[in-house]
Design a protein around this motif. Structure first.
Motif, PDB file in Angstrom:
ATOM      1  N   ARG A  50      41.784  63.913  28.889  1.00 38.61           N
ATOM      2  CA  ARG A  50      41.838  65.539  29.698  1.00 38.61           C
ATOM      3  C   ARG A  50      43.220  66.311  29.315  1.00 38.61           C
ATOM      4  O   ARG A  50      42.700  67.518  29.265  1.00 38.61           O
ATOM      5  CB  ARG A  50      41.956  64.798  31.154  1.00 38.61           C
ATOM      6  N   LYS A  51      44.156  65.871  29.251  1.00 36.27           N
ATOM      7  CA  LYS A  51      45.232  66.714  28.959  1.00 36.27           C
ATOM      8  C   LYS A  51      45.143  67.478  27.579  1.00 36.27           C
ATOM      9  O   LYS A  51      45.307  68.984  27.435  1.00 36.27           O
ATOM     10  CB  LYS A  51      46.521  66.098  28.655  1.00 36.27           C
ATOM     11  N   PHE A  52      44.463  67.005  26.627  1.00 39.24           N
ATOM     12  CA  PHE A  52      44.189  67.640  25.293  1.00 39.24           C
ATOM     13  C   PHE A  52      43.374  68.576  25.213  1.00 39.24           C
ATOM     14  O   PHE A  52      43.283  69.596  24.850  1.00 39.24           O
ATOM     15  CB  PHE A  52      43.784  66.467  24.332  1.00 39.24           C
ATOM     16  N   ASP A  83      43.377  52.186  29.175  1.00 40.95           N
ATOM     17  CA  ASP A  83      42.240  53.080  29.324  1.00 40.95           C
ATOM     18  C   ASP A  83      42.466  54.365  30.255  1.00 40.95           C
ATOM     19  O   ASP A  83      42.093  55.286  29.921  1.00 40.95           O
ATOM     20  CB  ASP A  83      41.107  52.364  30.092  1.00 40.95           C
ATOM     21  N   ALA A  84      43.449  54.173  31.424  1.00 44.80           N
ATOM     22  CA  ALA A  84      43.842  55.213  32.083  1.00 44.80           C
ATOM     23  C   ALA A  84      44.565  56.446  31.442  1.00 44.80           C
ATOM     24  O   ALA A  84      44.514  57.384  31.680  1.00 44.80           O
ATOM     25  CB  ALA A  84      44.625  54.709  33.468  1.00 44.80           C
ATOM     26  N   GLY A  85      45.439  55.829  30.505  1.00 41.67           N
ATOM     27  CA  GLY A  85      46.435  56.698  29.787  1.00 41.67           C
ATOM     28  C   GLY A  85      45.427  57.474  28.592  1.00 41.67           C
ATOM     29  O   GLY A  85      45.632  58.407  28.609  1.00 41.67           O
ATOM     30  N   LEU A  86      44.511  56.722  28.316  1.00 39.86           N
ATOM     31  CA  LEU A  86      43.551  57.276  27.460  1.00 39.86           C
ATOM     32  C   LEU A  86      43.037  58.439  27.722  1.00 39.86           C
ATOM     33  O   LEU A  86      42.574  59.538  27.542  1.00 39.86           O
ATOM     34  CB  LEU A  86      42.753  56.249  26.777  1.00 39.86           C
ATOM     35  N   LEU A 137      39.536  65.968  19.009  1.00 40.55           N
ATOM     36  CA  LEU A 137      39.698  65.126  20.172  1.00 40.55           C
ATOM     37  C   LEU A 137      39.586  63.689  19.767  1.00 40.55           C
ATOM     38  O   LEU A 137      40.313  62.814  20.043  1.00 40.55           O
ATOM     39  CB  LEU A 137      38.481  65.519  21.032  1.00 40.55           C
ATOM     40  N   HIS A 138      38.850  63.441  18.780  1.00 47.56           N
ATOM     41  CA  HIS A 138      38.643  61.809  18.445  1.00 47.56           C
ATOM     42  C   HIS A 138      39.891  61.531  17.585  1.00 47.56           C
ATOM     43  O   HIS A 138      40.385  60.358  18.182  1.00 47.56           O
ATOM     44  CB  HIS A 138      37.368  61.575  17.319  1.00 47.56           C
ATOM     45  N   ARG A 139      40.563  62.382  16.800  1.00 45.82           N
ATOM     46  CA  ARG A 139      41.707  61.814  16.227  1.00 45.82           C
ATOM     47  C   ARG A 139      42.743  61.666  17.062  1.00 45.82           C
ATOM     48  O   ARG A 139      43.592  60.812  16.918  1.00 45.82           O
ATOM     49  CB  ARG A 139      42.224  63.015  15.178  1.00 45.82           C
ATOM     50  N   VAL A 181      35.964  60.355  27.858  1.00 46.01           N
ATOM     51  CA  VAL A 181      35.232  61.592  27.819  1.00 46.01           C
ATOM     52  C   VAL A 181      33.942  61.570  28.554  1.00 46.01           C
ATOM     53  O   VAL A 181      33.420  62.865  28.693  1.00 46.01           O
ATOM     54  CB  VAL A 181      35.020  62.075  26.326  1.00 46.01           C
ATOM     55  N   THR A 182      33.568  60.772  29.326  1.00 41.89           N
ATOM     56  CA  THR A 182      32.463  60.623  29.926  1.00 41.89           C
ATOM     57  C   THR A 182      32.368  61.909  31.217  1.00 41.89           C
ATOM     58  O   THR A 182      33.558  61.720  31.839  1.00 41.89           O
ATOM     59  CB  THR A 182      31.945  59.189  30.597  1.00 41.89           C
TER      60      THR A 182
END
Length: 62
Positions: free
Chosen positions: A54-56, A46-49, A32-34, A19-20
């Motif tokens: 971003r999509k969320f 990490d890339a998928g996360l 978002l955290h959930r 989220v940076t």
């Protein structure tokens, strides 16, 4: 899934990196955290996360 403090800290750091640079409304942070924890539980890298976060948030480049 029960995680150790060390694993939780590692996951929190991954979420922080994802989220940076994003502007996130305060009310959206818990949801978002959930969502990010669900992605981690599914085993995304990490890339998928970062892409999932971003999509969320509606900031997807797709």
């Amino acid at each position: 899934m029960k995680r150790t403090k060390k694993q939780q800290a590692f996951d929190d750091a991954r979420i922080q990196r994802a989220v940076t640079g994003m502007i996130i409304p305060m009310m959206s942070i818990p949801a978002l955290h959930r969502h990010a924890e669900d992605l981690i539980a599914k085993g995304v890298d990490d890339a998928g996360l970062a892409a999932g976060v971003r999509k969320f948030m509606g900031a997807s480049r797709d």
